[in-house]
Design a protein around this motif. Structure first.
Motif, PDB file in Angstrom:
ATOM      1  N   ARG A 174       0.822  -1.210   0.000  1.00  0.00           N
ATOM      2  CA  ARG A 174       0.000   0.000   0.000  1.00  0.00           C
ATOM      3  C   ARG A 174       0.859   1.264   0.000  1.00  0.00           C
ATOM      4  NH1 ARG A 174      -4.522   0.291   4.488  1.00  0.00           N
ATOM      5  NH2 ARG A 174      -5.195   2.070   3.241  1.00  0.00           N
ATOM      6  N   ARG A 208      -8.817   2.011  -0.482  1.00  0.00           N
ATOM      7  CA  ARG A 208      -9.332   0.903  -1.291  1.00  0.00           C
ATOM      8  C   ARG A 208     -10.768   0.606  -0.857  1.00  0.00           C
ATOM      9  NH1 ARG A 208      -4.019  -3.153  -1.030  1.00  0.00           N
ATOM     10  NH2 ARG A 208      -2.527  -1.640  -1.868  1.00  0.00           N
ATOM     11  N   ALA A 265      -8.459  10.088  -7.532  1.00  0.00           N
ATOM     12  CA  ALA A 265      -9.372   8.963  -7.323  1.00  0.00           C
ATOM     13  C   ALA A 265      -9.607   8.247  -8.645  1.00  0.00           C
ATOM     14  CB  ALA A 265     -10.700   9.443  -6.745  1.00  0.00           C
ATOM     15  N   VAL A 317      -2.409   7.175  -8.083  1.00  0.00           N
ATOM     16  CA  VAL A 317      -3.779   7.219  -7.582  1.00  0.00           C
ATOM     17  C   VAL A 317      -3.804   6.912  -6.092  1.00  0.00           C
ATOM     18  CG1 VAL A 317      -5.966   5.940  -7.594  1.00  0.00           C
ATOM     19  CG2 VAL A 317      -4.988   6.756  -9.745  1.00  0.00           C
ATOM     20  N   ALA A 318      -4.484   7.762  -5.322  1.00  0.00           N
ATOM     21  CA  ALA A 318      -4.534   7.582  -3.866  1.00  0.00           C
ATOM     22  C   ALA A 318      -5.738   6.772  -3.411  1.00  0.00           C
ATOM     23  CB  ALA A 318      -4.539   8.953  -3.181  1.00  0.00           C
ATOM     24  N   LEU A 319      -6.806   6.740  -4.221  1.00  0.00           N
ATOM     25  CA  LEU A 319      -8.018   6.004  -3.864  1.00  0.00           C
ATOM     26  C   LEU A 319      -8.514   5.240  -5.072  1.00  0.00           C
ATOM     27  CD1 LEU A 319     -10.567   5.365  -2.083  1.00  0.00           C
ATOM     28  CD2 LEU A 319     -11.583   7.454  -3.060  1.00  0.00           C
ATOM     29  N   ILE A 320      -8.769   3.961  -4.900  1.00  0.00           N
ATOM     30  CA  ILE A 320      -9.389   3.152  -5.944  1.00  0.00           C
ATOM     31  C   ILE A 320     -10.750   2.672  -5.439  1.00  0.00           C
ATOM     32  CG2 ILE A 320      -8.183   1.059  -5.194  1.00  0.00           C
ATOM     33  CD1 ILE A 320      -8.240   0.132  -8.131  1.00  0.00           C
ATOM     34  N   SER A 339      -0.251   0.590  -5.372  1.00  0.00           N
ATOM     35  CA  SER A 339       0.177   1.883  -4.832  1.00  0.00           C
ATOM     36  C   SER A 339      -0.946   2.655  -4.163  1.00  0.00           C
ATOM     37  CB  SER A 339       0.785   2.725  -5.953  1.00  0.00           C
ATOM     38  OG  SER A 339      -0.171   2.900  -7.001  1.00  0.00           O
ATOM     39  N   SER A 340      -2.185   2.263  -4.388  1.00  0.00           N
ATOM     40  CA  SER A 340      -3.316   3.017  -3.841  1.00  0.00           C
ATOM     41  C   SER A 340      -3.447   2.789  -2.344  1.00  0.00           C
ATOM     42  CB  SER A 340      -4.616   2.610  -4.544  1.00  0.00           C
ATOM     43  OG  SER A 340      -4.562   2.932  -5.907  1.00  0.00           O
TER      44      SER A 340
END
Length: 542
Positions: free
Chosen positions: A78, A228, A143, A201-204, A224-225
């Motif tokens: 993460r 989640r 996002a 990307v910080a949020l998937i 990498s997100s």
């Protein structure tokens, strides 16, 4: 059999009875399916042959089919948290959330902004995801919303443009290739070919997350997100990818919203649901019972002599074994799948179910519009034609219909230009049709998720607050029948949670009686009954 090869089990049973009156068809089937001395090419009605001197493999001789190789995903990779220490979302982030959405959001945040939310269709999963997206934008993060289809791409893009009009929105798939945006909605098939563009990307948000357990789609789960969020009606698959892929990546299920919870929050419309038993015709019953016996015998062999575990991932194990070349074990696996396929075909194409739809064609007249869920494209086409003969403006929406024409049909349904749409599985997920108030389900619901999705299409709240009317048909004395199958009672429980009022009419019902139940305040129920002369278990076979 050596003298007359290629007959069916029933034909051999009749010949055996001539010499041995006490022999039953079940006795003959047990011999045919349990002995490697006999084999069948696996047609819908098996034609049997003698296989002389074929050796039986011992369990130790059977090489278990290889387990599928899953990509390595999990929490270890993460990315760093973009949130400062002690960060708390502001009121604007949570504005407009219902009670269940707020509870789910807070559970997700408490789980370090990772987890899966299981919520029934129509409850508002996308609104929950918007809160997570708003939050990540406030700290400067990007996002990514991953969807399985073009229809969902357009639906999510429309929602985000409406709710977050000042945010930069990109789309990937369906002819769009906008990568560098604060929010991107991407079709998974296109995303997996462009993963390098989304390394930051910080949020998937993974919509219909149950579908991303397949190896190729699992690569879309960006390691990498940090944030989640997986969304699904129910987290179930026929393989082991939930435990091997999805839970390692997203973590646990942080919240479940069933129909009862959604109804408590006013997220779904009140509904009356009628369960109607339908008999199989004599020829359908023969093929069905033959297929069930084939399945039973093959499963007995696989579980008792070849080490296949009867629970958990039985179907996935059998499918892998059938695709391999492990002698008799693979043949039994193929026999099991052939029996399962033949059984499913009978239930999907039962003539009584299609005739039932015609008995209730008036449900779609007047100001009412709705959907008929079938299991096969041919059935959807035939039902649409039948309804047309009764004056219902109906269109079949299947995978064979081009996407622009699908959108036209749905638009016409919403505006009242057509009364009903028949479908196979094309509308099972991801389509929001708010003003549909009627549904007839004649397709077999083999998974809970499919039942939830189909019910949810009719249960979305209506602009005029009208109730939903739903008919669920099941073939009697089959696995669909809740009276003979304990597993199906779980499906009935789902329907009970969704309904304000539910009634199982069994086999003895008339259209007039059912109409009065579905629409008790209507003064025109008498004209709805198209054929009350015969009991329905007789009329549907006529």
């Amino acid at each position: 059999m050596s003298a007359e090869p290629g007959l069916t089990g029933r034909q051999y049973a009749n010949k055996a009875k001539a010499a041995f009156p006490d022999v039953t068809r079940k006795d003959v089937n047990r011999c045919l399916y349990s002995s490697a001395l006999f084999h069948t090419p696996g047609s819908e009605i098996p034609a049997w042959h003698v296989t002389a001197n074929r050796p039986r493999a011992r369990p130790a001789d059977v090489i278990q089919p290889p387990e599928p190789q899953h990509p390595r995903v999990g929490f270890a990779e993460r990315g760093n948290s973009p949130f400062p220490a002690g960060y708390v979302a502001d009121a604007e982030t949570k504005r407009g959330l219902s009670r269940w959405q707020l509870e789910a959001y807070e559970s997700w945040v408490a789980n370090d902004r990772s987890g899966i939310v299981e919520a029934v269709t129509g409850a508002g999963k996308s609104r929950l995801a918007l809160a997570a997206i708003k939050e990540i934008l406030t700290v400067g993060g990007r996002a990514l919303v991953v969807v399985p289809s073009k229809a969902l791409l357009h639906q999510w893009a429309s929602l985000i443009r409406t709710e977050l009009p000042n945010q930069e929105l990109g789309r990937l798939g369906a002819g769009h290739q906008v990568f560098a945006a604060r929010i991107t909605v991407a079709v998974v098939h296109t995303l997996v070919r462009n993963l390098a563009r989304f390394a930051d990307v910080a949020l998937i948000v993974a919509d219909e997350v149950h579908g991303y357990g397949a190896p190729v789609f699992a690569t879309a789960l960006l390691s990498s997100s940090f944030g989640r969020l997986g969304l699904t009606a129910t987290l179930e698959r026929t393989d082991d990818a939930v435990d091997q892929v999805l839970r390692p990546y997203f973590g646990k299920s942080v919240y479940t919203c069933n129909f009862s919870t959604a109804r408590r929050d006013g997220r779904i419309a009140p509904a009356r649901i009628a369960l109607l038993g339908v008999p199989l015709a004599e020829d359908e019953r023969e093929v069905h019972d033959e297929a069930v016996e084939r399945k039973r015998m093959a499963k007995f062999e696989l579980t008792n002599n070849y080490g296949i575990e009867p629970k958990d991932n039985f179907f996935a194990s059998v499918s892998r074994l059938a695709a391999s070349d492990e002698g008799p074990a693979s043949e039994f696996a193929r026999l099991y799948l052939a029996g399962r396929s033949a059984e499913s075909n009978i239930l999907a194409n039962a003539r009584g179910k299609r005739r039932l739809v015609r008995k209730f064609s008036n449900l779609f007249k007047g100001d009412h519009r709705g959907l008929i869920f079938c299991e096969r494209i041919a059935a959807a086409d035939e039902v649409a034609d039948m309804l047309g003969q009764d004056g219902v403006r109906a269109k079949a929406l299947t995978s064979r219909v081009p996407q622009p024409l699908r959108e036209t049909y749905l638009s016409q349904l919403l505006t009242g230009e057509i009364d009903a749409v028949t479908c196979a599985t094309a509308l099972d997920q991801g389509i929001d049709i708010p003003d549909i108030d009627t549904a007839i389900i004649i397709g077999s619901n083999q998974q809970k998720r499919q039942m939830i999705q189909r019910l949810g299409r009719a249960l979305r709240t209506k602009r005029d607050n009208r109730s939903a009317r739903i008919v669920i048909a099941y073939a009697m004395d089959t696995w669909e029948d809740p009276m003979t199958n304990g597993h199906r009672r779980e499906f009935v429980q789902i329907a009970k949670e969704a309904a304000e009022n539910l009634r199982d009419f069994g086999a003895e019902w008339s259209p007039r009686e059912v109409f009065q139940f579905l629409d008790p305040e209507s003064e025109s129920n008498a004209r709805y009954a198209l054929s009350d002369e015969l009991p329905m278990h007789t009329a549907l076979l006529a």
